[in-house]
Design a protein around this motif. Sequence first.
Motif, PDB file in Angstrom:
ATOM      1  N   ALA A  27       0.877  -1.175  -0.158  1.00 14.72           N
ATOM      2  CA  ALA A  27      -0.059  -0.092   0.091  1.00 14.72           C
ATOM      3  C   ALA A  27       1.042   1.223   0.169  1.00 14.72           C
ATOM      4  O   ALA A  27       0.551   2.010  -0.681  1.00 14.72           O
ATOM      5  CB  ALA A  27      -0.989   0.125   1.118  1.00 14.72           C
ATOM      6  N   GLU A  28       1.759   1.188   0.856  1.00 15.61           N
ATOM      7  CA  GLU A  28       2.842   2.482   0.790  1.00 15.61           C
ATOM      8  C   GLU A  28       3.612   2.662  -0.498  1.00 15.61           C
ATOM      9  O   GLU A  28       3.639   3.740  -1.162  1.00 15.61           O
ATOM     10  CB  GLU A  28       3.883   2.163   2.048  1.00 15.61           C
ATOM     11  CG  GLU A  28       4.586   3.402   2.090  1.00 15.61           C
ATOM     12  CD  GLU A  28       5.681   3.133   3.253  1.00 15.61           C
ATOM     13  OE1 GLU A  28       6.866   3.665   3.102  1.00 15.61           O
ATOM     14  OE2 GLU A  28       5.318   2.592   4.468  1.00 15.61           O
ATOM     15  N   MET A  29       4.059   1.497  -1.195  1.00 12.96           N
ATOM     16  CA  MET A  29       4.570   1.363  -2.424  1.00 12.96           C
ATOM     17  C   MET A  29       3.732   2.098  -3.490  1.00 12.96           C
ATOM     18  O   MET A  29       4.117   3.026  -4.093  1.00 12.96           O
ATOM     19  CB  MET A  29       5.197   0.115  -2.547  1.00 12.96           C
ATOM     20  CG  MET A  29       5.790  -0.092  -4.161  1.00 12.96           C
ATOM     21  SD  MET A  29       5.602  -1.547  -4.667  1.00 12.96           S
ATOM     22  CE  MET A  29       3.762  -1.688  -5.154  1.00 12.96           C
ATOM     23  N   LYS A  30       2.473   1.613  -3.410  1.00 14.12           N
ATOM     24  CA  LYS A  30       1.648   2.187  -4.556  1.00 14.12           C
ATOM     25  C   LYS A  30       1.263   3.604  -4.310  1.00 14.12           C
ATOM     26  O   LYS A  30       1.235   4.511  -5.174  1.00 14.12           O
ATOM     27  CB  LYS A  30       0.246   1.309  -4.334  1.00 14.12           C
ATOM     28  CG  LYS A  30       0.525   0.115  -5.092  1.00 14.12           C
ATOM     29  CD  LYS A  30      -0.796  -0.755  -5.097  1.00 14.12           C
ATOM     30  CE  LYS A  30      -0.833  -1.997  -5.671  1.00 14.12           C
ATOM     31  NZ  LYS A  30      -2.125  -2.725  -5.585  1.00 14.12           N
ATOM     32  N   ALA A  31       0.903   3.978  -3.082  1.00 16.79           N
ATOM     33  CA  ALA A  31       0.845   5.320  -2.716  1.00 16.79           C
ATOM     34  C   ALA A  31       1.987   6.405  -2.995  1.00 16.79           C
ATOM     35  O   ALA A  31       1.762   7.511  -3.631  1.00 16.79           O
ATOM     36  CB  ALA A  31       0.480   5.593  -1.091  1.00 16.79           C
ATOM     37  N   ALA A  32       3.226   5.962  -3.076  1.00 19.67           N
ATOM     38  CA  ALA A  32       4.337   6.617  -3.401  1.00 19.67           C
ATOM     39  C   ALA A  32       4.340   6.451  -5.121  1.00 19.67           C
ATOM     40  O   ALA A  32       5.282   7.162  -5.594  1.00 19.67           O
ATOM     41  CB  ALA A  32       5.646   6.022  -2.715  1.00 19.67           C
ATOM     42  N   GLY A  33       3.648   5.782  -5.718  1.00 17.88           N
ATOM     43  CA  GLY A  33       3.705   5.711  -7.311  1.00 17.88           C
ATOM     44  C   GLY A  33       4.872   4.703  -7.695  1.00 17.88           C
ATOM     45  O   GLY A  33       5.432   5.089  -8.882  1.00 17.88           O
ATOM     46  N   VAL A  34       5.388   3.992  -6.818  1.00 17.71           N
ATOM     47  CA  VAL A  34       6.628   3.032  -7.049  1.00 17.71           C
ATOM     48  C   VAL A  34       6.352   1.751  -7.796  1.00 17.71           C
ATOM     49  O   VAL A  34       5.202   1.064  -7.076  1.00 17.71           O
ATOM     50  CB  VAL A  34       7.800   2.804  -5.770  1.00 17.71           C
ATOM     51  CG1 VAL A  34       8.767   2.087  -5.980  1.00 17.71           C
ATOM     52  CG2 VAL A  34       7.848   4.309  -5.297  1.00 17.71           C
ATOM     53  N   GLN A  35       6.994   1.326  -8.906  1.00 19.81           N
ATOM     54  CA  GLN A  35       6.644  -0.072  -9.311  1.00 19.81           C
ATOM     55  C   GLN A  35       7.657  -1.108  -9.034  1.00 19.81           C
ATOM     56  O   GLN A  35       9.036  -0.633  -9.195  1.00 19.81           O
ATOM     57  CB  GLN A  35       6.752   0.035 -10.959  1.00 19.81           C
ATOM     58  CG  GLN A  35       5.704   1.004 -11.556  1.00 19.81           C
ATOM     59  CD  GLN A  35       4.353   0.191 -11.661  1.00 19.81           C
ATOM     60  OE1 GLN A  35       4.615  -1.207 -11.885  1.00 19.81           O
ATOM     61  NE2 GLN A  35       3.301   0.776 -11.820  1.00 19.81           N
TER      62      GLN A  35
END
Length: 169
Positions: free
Chosen positions: A104-112
Amino acid sequence: ASGLAGRVFAYNAMISVCCRAKEWRLAEEVFNRMVLAGVQPDATTYNTLLSTCKQQTNPWERASEVFARMKSDGVLPNHFTYSTIMQICGDDEKTWKYAPDLVAEMKAAGVQLDGPAITSATRALVHNGDVEAATSLYEEYVAGGGEPNIINLTVLMAGNHAVLQLLFF
């Protein structure tokens, strides 16, 4: 490089050499001296420290400390950061429960995430009982141009007993 950028580069190089020599305490000492000298660690600094956590006795505990420090210092985690921490999370059944929050944190940061990190994330999510989230993450990875692979598909199928029963029974 000159000025502060040159100093960051020099400290990062020293930390990297220490880490490659498996001298983690020395790497931490160089890091501490860096901070005391007023040189702001960057993403490369933290990512280098994170990558060595995989080889330590309690990888998740140490990685969590480095990751928290990185964020509290205002350094934004990047693709390599999340890939590394996700691999550490996926490698230990005691840490699988942290996978949903990391994703969830990774997605919120826009990181693939890259291939190995996707494998770690799907494995951790499946083992944490969230096959739907694992499948969704994998589908997003493939839709974004990631290479499908047998390891990820095996992890997903192993977690989805209904699919296995339809296919083989």
